[in-house]
Design a protein around this motif. Structure first.
Motif: not given
Length: 314
Positions: A45-73
């Motif tokens: 994030a050193s170039i410019r701060p993330p936008t609200a949309l980018e932070l929302k995408q990151r939050e959605q990505a983390h949710a997908l990772v958490k969901e993936a853990d249910k099938y792999a861990v």
């Protein structure tokens, strides 16, 4: 001893196309683990701060990772008795998460998640998909300037290709690592090591060469290694590569490049041994096997570059 530096393009011309690759490729493991948000946040994030949309995408990505853990861990406790892994589904979820992270400019997180997706695909026997994920991850690490991580993933691309029985593609991955991840490095040792590994994957020289088994691009990695060795002023090592490079070029009927390798080998022989008679014998032995087009190219080279000195040929 005069320097024998030369570029691959000078010796063999620009490649017609395709990717740029002892022992097999080294293995590097990737296991599922939680995303280290604090470690990556500052750099990405050193170039410019993330936008609200980018932070929302990151939050959605983390949710997908958490969901993936249910099938792999595998869970702990009583739930583990009823749990069964689904690495294919986990891999798909992780790929979706990585795509969102990349779109949101969290590149290191995306690369880490892609490596985990590839590991799950490998466990599911989907080596082609694993290869794609490792390739994407390596490209992202290169964008971040993380050469060591990129090389590790290029090696994984190579290993996945070998699982598919594609030695040429496995060599290509190592060639990419040598060309892109090691570019500009003060010490050529790592790049040369990767190229040597790639050469062994294509043709290790332990068996007689059957032209029917030679792919149309099998010679490329040997030409690449030969050029790099000459650039590094390593004539002894370059001389050892010439016979294999020549054999593959002859099998693929690449007459002009074959003639140049013959000339290169003769000049290297003179440089390494200091025996001009032996160097001449080496070249004359090749003439008996050379094709008409190759001899014509050799005559043209000799005509355009009179061998007043060793450097004149390079």
């Amino acid at each position: 001893m005069a320097s024998l530096k030369a570029s691959k393009e000078e010796l063999f011309g620009a490649p017609k196309g395709g990717a740029k690759k002892s022992g097999g490729p080294a293995k590097t493991g990737h296991v599922l683990k939680s995303i280290d948000v604090k470690k990556t946040e500052k750099a990405e994030a050193s170039i410019r701060p993330p936008t609200a949309l980018e932070l929302k995408q990151r939050e959605q990505a983390h949710a997908l990772v958490k969901e993936a853990d249910k099938y792999a861990v595998k869970p702990r406790g009583l739930g583990s008795f009823f749990w069964s892994a689904d690495f294919g589904r986990a891999a798909r979820l992780l790929e979706q998460a990585a795509t969102k992270l990349q779109a949101a400019r969290f590149l290191q997180e995306a690369a880490d998640v892609l490596a985990r997706a590839a590991a799950c695909s490998t466990k599911d026997g989907m080596h082609a998909q694993a290869m794609t994920c490792y390739q994407r991850g390596a490209d992202l690490f290169l964008r971040l300037g993380r050469q060591a991580e990129a090389i590790a993933l290029f090696r994984q691309v190579s290993e996945a290709a070998l699982e598919l029985g594609d030695a040429q593609r496995a060599a290509d991955a190592l060639m990419h690592a040598a060309d892109r991840a090691c570019k500009g490095a003060p010490d050529p040792g790592e790049a040369l090591g990767l190229l040597r590994e790639a050469c062994d994957l294509v043709y290790d020289g332990t068996e007689a060469l059957d032209p029917r088994d030679v792919g149309p691009r099998a010679h490329e990695v040997f030409v690449e290694l030969l050029g790099k060795l000459l650039e590094a002023d390593l004539p002894k090592e370059a001389l050892q590569v010439c016979p294999k490079a020549g054999a593959l070029l002859q099998a693929n009927e690449l007459k002009s490049s074959l003639a140049k390798v013959y000339l290169t080998e003769a000049v290297l022989e003179a440089s390494v041994s200091g025996d001009l008679v032996k160097a001449q014998e080496t070249f004359m032995q090749h003439l008996g096997n050379a094709l008409v087009g190759g001899l014509g190219a050799a005559s043209k080279i000799l005509g355009e570059r009179p061998p007043r000195s060793r450097s004149a040929l390079f």
